[in-house]
Design an enzyme around this catalytic site. Structure first.
Site, mmCIF file in Angstrom:
data_model
loop_
_atom_site.group_PDB
_atom_site.id
_atom_site.type_symbol
_atom_site.label_atom_id
_atom_site.label_comp_id
_atom_site.label_asym_id
_atom_site.label_seq_id
_atom_site.Cartn_x
_atom_site.Cartn_y
_atom_site.Cartn_z
ATOM 1 C CB SER A 1 -1.638 -0.121 1.260
ATOM 2 O OG SER A 1 -2.157 0.988 1.460
ATOM 3 C CG HIS B 1 -5.447 -1.720 -0.058
ATOM 4 N ND1 HIS B 1 -4.970 -1.300 -1.960
ATOM 5 C CD2 HIS B 1 -5.182 -1.797 0.357
ATOM 6 C CE1 HIS B 1 -3.449 -1.089 -1.347
ATOM 7 N NE2 HIS B 1 -3.763 -1.076 0.720
ATOM 8 C CG ASP C 1 -6.448 -2.380 -3.915
ATOM 9 O OD1 ASP C 1 -7.028 -1.599 -3.648
ATOM 10 O OD2 ASP C 1 -5.536 -3.408 -4.036
#
Length: 382
Positions: A124, A305, A271
């Protein structure tokens, strides 16, 4: 270390040496800070004795963190956003990360040799730093013996990432990202002085003193790129001054910034925070420019995610293990599609049962399908 314009700068890296430490092996662990408060940096949150990153939303990072330590790998965990707390300023983060490795190698009490093998991992927001560590290593720190770069949920293009987040449940990331870019680049900071409305100024000031859970909870479903926050808010990303900066922090555009060590990227096709297509484009560009890239996609609809990283912990572990073991890595570009990371046969290997059970527990209890529990957690705090 050095700022974006080569001005002298500084930051901190935290080094953890496990009791069963293996000599000659260093993991550059890039935590996802995703925020701008000074207290959110790993050196602060860990020094306070708090849960890792001092943020309820991100506590499951501890699972991978602990897994790496259990392997006997020494970790260097840099405050890669630097004194500006410049979240999303990729080039700056890459430099801070690489200089953190240098600091660990140069600190004699740790006992690492200068030719120590180094593998970098980030997910991330940490993947911004990991990606730019990979891109800049050959030119900025060629003496580092980098043998692999792993990154997942990679925000390869900041512009499209914040555009996709605007008005959604995670729109607080837009605020955090804008704040980071403002404080990384003086030209952007000067420009925004004439474009901030009171609501925008309040948002920037709030982000500068809070961590990501609070930022998420304060600004869900906010239309950040609007005249509520900024003058000509809907078009600020296309202003020439802003464009000159953000167009230079797109991963994979310059052939001279191609990773020289193997790259493992993973990303969910679904995502909801970081666009899948941008990460895949970067992987293609790097491979086209000569990098060896293994790109793993997750196709299961419930894998959003957060679950992408959690369910892929075994594969991330295997990548780092294999690099340190000197095992062959596929040449050129390799694409693999699986439902999720736990579908890999190796995930059920002996010795990983406890890890897999911990992953499944977090998956169901704290994250939920398509990150539903995380989203509800944010809304409940609002």
């Amino acid at each position: 270390t050095a700022g974006y314009e080569d001005e002298p700068s500084h930051t901190v890296t935290t080094v953890i040496v496990p009791h069963n430490a293996k000599s000659g092996q260093l993991v550059n662990y890039l935590a996802y800070i995703d925020s701008n408060g000074a207290q959110c940096a790993p050196s602060y949150s860990m020094r306070q004795g708090s849960k890792f990153l001092n943020d309820d939303l991100l506590n499951y990072q501890q699972l991978l963190f602990s897994t790496f330590l259990n392997e006997g790998w020494i970790l260097t965990i840099p405050d890669y956003q630097g004194p500006q707390r410049a979240f999303a300023a990729g080039r700056l983060e890459g430099r801070m990360s690489l200089d953190g490795i240098r600091a660990a190698l140069n600190f004699g009490e740790i006992g690492l040799e200068k030719n120590t093998s180094v593998v970098t991992y980030g997910y991330s927001g940490g993947a911004i730093a990991s990606g730019w560590t990979a891109a800049l290593q050959a030119s900025y720190a060629p003496e580092i013996n980098a043998i692999g770069f792993a990154m997942g949920g990679t925000p390869a293009n900041v512009t499209s990432t914040v555009q996709s987040l605007d008005k959604g449940v995670f729109s607080g990331l837009c605020v955090a990202g804008i704040t980071g870019i403002i404080y990384a680049y003086q030209v952007v900071q000067d420009w925004f002085q004439n474009h901030l409305y009171p609501k925008g100024n309040d948002a920037i000031e709030y982000a500068r003193s809070h961590c990501i859970t609070d930022i998420f909870s304060r600004y869900p479903f906010s239309h950040v790129f609007s005249d509520d926050f900024f003058r000509n808010g809907s078009s600020i990303l296309y202003d020439p001054t802003i464009q000159s900066v953000i167009s230079d922090i797109v991963l994979g555009l310059k052939e001279s910034e191609t990773p020289k060590a193997p790259v493992y990227m993973f990303h969910s096709q679904h995502d909801e925070i970081v666009p899948f297509s941008d990460a895949r484009k970067t992987s293609h560009n790097w491979a086209k420019h000569g990098a060896d890239v293994f790109f793993q996609e997750f196709s299961d609809l419930p894998i959003g995610h957060a679950l992408s990283e959690i369910t892929n912990i075994p594969n991330s572990l295997f990548f780092v293990r294999d690099r340190f073991a000197g095992k062959p890595f596929p040449k050129g570009y390799t694409r693999k599609v699986t439902g999720n990371g736990l579908e890999e046969p190796n995930a059920s290997l002996a010795g990983l049962g406890e890890l897999v059970r911990a992953i499944q527990d977090i998956q169901g209890r704290e994250v939920g399908p398509a990150d539903s529990e995380l989203k509800q957690f944010i809304l409940d705090r609002n």
